[in-house]
Design a protein around this motif. Structure first.
Motif, PDB file in Angstrom:
ATOM      1  N   LEU A 271      15.967   2.263 -10.133  1.00 16.55           N
ATOM      2  CA  LEU A 271      15.202   1.124  -9.632  1.00 16.55           C
ATOM      3  C   LEU A 271      15.281   1.039  -8.109  1.00 16.55           C
ATOM      4  CD1 LEU A 271      13.464  -1.276 -10.443  1.00 16.55           C
ATOM      5  CD2 LEU A 271      15.561  -2.575 -10.816  1.00 16.55           C
ATOM      6  N   ILE A 272      16.462   1.242  -7.555  1.00 18.49           N
ATOM      7  CA  ILE A 272      16.650   1.176  -6.105  1.00 18.49           C
ATOM      8  C   ILE A 272      15.840   2.277  -5.414  1.00 18.49           C
ATOM      9  CG2 ILE A 272      18.363   1.571  -4.274  1.00 18.49           C
ATOM     10  CD1 ILE A 272      20.358   0.005  -6.137  1.00 18.49           C
ATOM     11  N   ILE A 273      15.864   3.478  -5.951  1.00 21.31           N
ATOM     12  CA  ILE A 273      15.096   4.583  -5.362  1.00 21.31           C
ATOM     13  C   ILE A 273      13.604   4.252  -5.372  1.00 21.31           C
ATOM     14  CG2 ILE A 273      14.362   6.974  -5.731  1.00 21.31           C
ATOM     15  CD1 ILE A 273      17.276   7.504  -6.733  1.00 21.31           C
ATOM     16  N   MET A 274      13.108   3.804  -6.507  1.00 23.79           N
ATOM     17  CA  MET A 274      11.673   3.494  -6.617  1.00 23.79           C
ATOM     18  C   MET A 274      11.289   2.316  -5.721  1.00 23.79           C
ATOM     19  SD  MET A 274      10.618   5.868  -8.441  1.00 23.79           S
ATOM     20  CE  MET A 274       9.031   5.506  -9.112  1.00 23.79           C
ATOM     21  N   GLN A 275      12.116   1.272  -5.689  1.00 25.56           N
ATOM     22  CA  GLN A 275      11.818   0.097  -4.867  1.00 25.56           C
ATOM     23  C   GLN A 275      11.839   0.459  -3.386  1.00 25.56           C
ATOM     24  OE1 GLN A 275      11.118  -3.138  -6.350  1.00 25.56           O
ATOM     25  NE2 GLN A 275      10.175  -3.189  -4.343  1.00 25.56           N
ATOM     26  N   THR A 276      12.772   1.316  -2.993  1.00 24.03           N
ATOM     27  CA  THR A 276      12.840   1.756  -1.593  1.00 24.03           C
ATOM     28  C   THR A 276      11.563   2.481  -1.213  1.00 24.03           C
ATOM     29  OG1 THR A 276      15.249   1.933  -1.675  1.00 24.03           O
ATOM     30  CG2 THR A 276      14.129   3.192   0.054  1.00 24.03           C
ATOM     31  N   ARG A 277      11.122   3.404  -2.040  1.00 29.25           N
ATOM     32  CA  ARG A 277       9.882   4.147  -1.765  1.00 29.25           C
ATOM     33  C   ARG A 277       8.682   3.208  -1.713  1.00 29.25           C
ATOM     34  NH1 ARG A 277      11.072   9.212  -5.810  1.00 29.25           N
ATOM     35  NH2 ARG A 277      12.601  10.224  -4.467  1.00 29.25           N
ATOM     36  N   LEU A 278       8.619   2.301  -2.652  1.00 28.78           N
ATOM     37  CA  LEU A 278       7.507   1.352  -2.693  1.00 28.78           C
ATOM     38  C   LEU A 278       7.498   0.467  -1.447  1.00 28.78           C
ATOM     39  CD1 LEU A 278       5.113   0.218  -4.246  1.00 28.78           C
ATOM     40  CD2 LEU A 278       6.697  -1.265  -5.474  1.00 28.78           C
ATOM     41  N   ASN A 279       8.667  -0.041  -1.046  1.00 28.29           N
ATOM     42  CA  ASN A 279       8.744  -0.883   0.152  1.00 28.29           C
ATOM     43  C   ASN A 279       8.300  -0.122   1.394  1.00 28.29           C
ATOM     44  OD1 ASN A 279       9.698  -2.901  -1.480  1.00 28.29           O
ATOM     45  ND2 ASN A 279      11.686  -3.067  -0.505  1.00 28.29           N
TER      46      ASN A 279
END
Length: 145
Positions: free
Chosen positions: A83-91
Protein backbone atom coordinates in the motif's frame (compact mmCIF):
# COMPACT_ATOMS: atom_id res chain seq x y z
CA UNK A 1 -22.04 11.36 10.03
CA UNK A 2 -22.02 15.05 9.15
CA UNK A 3 -24.18 17.30 11.32
CA UNK A 4 -26.83 19.63 9.92
CA UNK A 5 -24.36 22.50 10.29
CA UNK A 6 -21.75 20.55 8.31
CA UNK A 7 -24.31 19.88 5.58
CA UNK A 8 -25.35 23.54 5.42
CA UNK A 9 -21.72 24.67 5.16
CA UNK A 10 -21.16 22.07 2.44
CA UNK A 11 -24.27 23.27 0.58
CA UNK A 12 -23.06 26.88 0.73
CA UNK A 13 -19.63 25.83 -0.58
CA UNK A 14 -21.18 23.88 -3.45
CA UNK A 15 -23.36 26.88 -4.39
CA UNK A 16 -20.40 29.26 -4.29
CA UNK A 17 -17.84 26.98 -5.94
CA UNK A 18 -19.80 25.83 -8.93
CA UNK A 19 -22.75 27.86 -10.08
CA UNK A 20 -23.90 26.29 -13.29
CA UNK A 21 -23.97 28.77 -16.15
CA UNK A 22 -25.54 26.24 -18.52
CA UNK A 23 -27.87 24.69 -15.99
CA UNK A 24 -25.24 22.08 -15.21
CA UNK A 25 -22.92 22.16 -12.23
CA UNK A 26 -19.33 23.04 -13.03
CA UNK A 27 -16.27 24.43 -11.27
CA UNK A 28 -13.46 26.59 -12.54
CA UNK A 29 -10.19 24.91 -13.36
CA UNK A 30 -8.62 26.86 -10.49
CA UNK A 31 -11.22 25.52 -8.02
CA UNK A 32 -10.82 22.01 -9.36
CA UNK A 33 -7.05 22.36 -8.88
CA UNK A 34 -7.61 23.48 -5.29
CA UNK A 35 -9.93 20.54 -4.60
CA UNK A 36 -7.40 18.09 -6.02
CA UNK A 37 -4.52 19.74 -4.18
CA UNK A 38 -6.31 19.55 -0.85
CA UNK A 39 -7.04 15.88 -1.49
CA UNK A 40 -3.35 15.33 -2.25
CA UNK A 41 -2.42 16.90 1.09
CA UNK A 42 -4.77 14.46 2.85
CA UNK A 43 -3.35 11.58 0.83
CA UNK A 44 0.17 12.58 1.84
CA UNK A 45 -0.90 12.60 5.49
CA UNK A 46 -2.56 9.22 4.96
CA UNK A 47 0.74 7.87 3.60
CA UNK A 48 2.61 9.17 6.63
CA UNK A 49 0.11 7.48 8.95
CA UNK A 50 0.53 4.18 7.13
CA UNK A 51 4.31 4.49 7.35
CA UNK A 52 4.12 5.26 11.07
CA UNK A 53 1.87 2.24 11.58
CA UNK A 54 4.30 0.01 9.73
CA UNK A 55 7.22 1.24 11.85
CA UNK A 56 5.19 0.83 15.05
CA UNK A 57 4.25 -2.78 14.48
CA UNK A 58 6.42 -5.42 16.09
CA UNK A 59 8.78 -7.28 13.77
CA UNK A 60 7.46 -10.23 11.86
CA UNK A 61 8.58 -13.67 12.95
CA UNK A 62 11.70 -14.89 11.22
CA UNK A 63 11.64 -17.81 8.81
CA UNK A 64 13.17 -20.11 11.44
CA UNK A 65 10.55 -19.14 14.03
CA UNK A 66 7.61 -19.59 11.70
CA UNK A 67 5.31 -22.40 12.44
CA UNK A 68 2.44 -23.59 10.34
CA UNK A 69 0.38 -20.79 11.90
CA UNK A 70 -0.34 -17.63 10.00
CA UNK A 71 1.77 -14.59 10.88
CA UNK A 72 -0.75 -11.73 11.14
CA UNK A 73 1.94 -9.11 11.82
CA UNK A 74 3.96 -10.26 8.83
CA UNK A 75 0.84 -10.27 6.67
CA UNK A 76 -0.12 -6.80 7.88
CA UNK A 77 3.38 -5.43 7.28
CA UNK A 78 3.43 -6.98 3.80
CA UNK A 79 0.08 -5.42 2.94
CA UNK A 80 1.23 -2.07 4.35
CA UNK A 81 4.42 -2.20 2.30
CA UNK A 82 2.44 -2.76 -0.89
CA UNK A 83 0.00 0.00 0.00
CA UNK A 84 2.80 2.43 0.89
CA UNK A 85 4.62 1.75 -2.40
CA UNK A 86 1.46 2.26 -4.46
CA UNK A 87 0.38 5.36 -2.51
CA UNK A 88 3.85 6.89 -2.88
CA UNK A 89 3.77 6.39 -6.65
CA UNK A 90 0.25 7.73 -6.90
CA UNK A 91 1.09 10.82 -4.81
CA UNK A 92 4.11 11.55 -7.02
CA UNK A 93 1.97 11.33 -10.15
CA UNK A 94 -0.77 13.48 -8.60
CA UNK A 95 1.78 16.14 -7.64
CA UNK A 96 3.08 16.19 -11.22
CA UNK A 97 -0.49 16.41 -12.49
CA UNK A 98 -1.29 19.26 -10.09
CA UNK A 99 1.60 21.28 -11.54
CA UNK A 100 0.35 20.66 -15.09
CA UNK A 101 -3.20 21.56 -14.08
CA UNK A 102 -2.00 24.80 -12.51
CA UNK A 103 -0.15 25.62 -15.72
CA UNK A 104 -3.26 24.86 -17.80
CA UNK A 105 -5.37 27.10 -15.56
CA UNK A 106 -2.80 29.87 -15.86
CA UNK A 107 -2.98 29.57 -19.66
CA UNK A 108 -6.79 29.74 -19.59
CA UNK A 109 -7.49 26.21 -20.84
CA UNK A 110 -10.86 24.59 -20.06
CA UNK A 111 -12.26 27.36 -17.85
CA UNK A 112 -15.08 25.25 -16.31
CA UNK A 113 -15.26 21.52 -15.69
CA UNK A 114 -18.53 19.68 -15.11
CA UNK A 115 -18.53 17.63 -11.92
CA UNK A 116 -21.19 15.92 -9.86
CA UNK A 117 -22.33 18.40 -7.19
CA UNK A 118 -23.11 15.51 -4.81
CA UNK A 119 -19.45 14.44 -4.93
CA UNK A 120 -18.34 17.98 -4.06
CA UNK A 121 -21.04 18.26 -1.38
CA UNK A 122 -19.93 14.98 0.22
CA UNK A 123 -16.29 16.07 0.16
CA UNK A 124 -17.14 19.44 1.71
CA UNK A 125 -19.31 17.83 4.41
CA UNK A 126 -16.44 15.51 5.34
CA UNK A 127 -14.05 18.46 5.57
CA UNK A 128 -16.42 20.39 7.85
CA UNK A 129 -16.95 17.27 9.95
CA UNK A 130 -13.17 16.91 10.30
CA UNK A 131 -12.92 20.57 11.32
CA UNK A 132 -15.60 20.06 13.98
CA UNK A 133 -13.70 17.02 15.28
CA UNK A 134 -10.49 19.09 15.52
CA UNK A 135 -12.28 21.84 17.40
CA UNK A 136 -13.80 19.35 19.84
CA UNK A 137 -10.43 17.71 20.51
CA UNK A 138 -8.68 21.07 20.88
CA UNK A 139 -11.25 22.20 23.44
CA UNK A 140 -10.98 18.94 25.38
CA UNK A 141 -14.45 17.74 24.47
CA UNK A 142 -14.93 14.30 23.04
CA UNK A 143 -17.23 13.83 20.11
CA UNK A 144 -18.80 11.02 18.13
CA UNK A 145 -16.27 11.42 15.34
Amino acid sequence: MPSDGDKKTADRFVEAAGPGETGRYSVSLEELGWLLSSSLHLSTFHLRLLTALQRGLPGARGEQERSSEADPVGDLKGALTNLIIMQTRLNEREADFARLLEQAAHEGLAPRIEVDPEDVRGWAANITQAWRHLEQRASGRSGDN
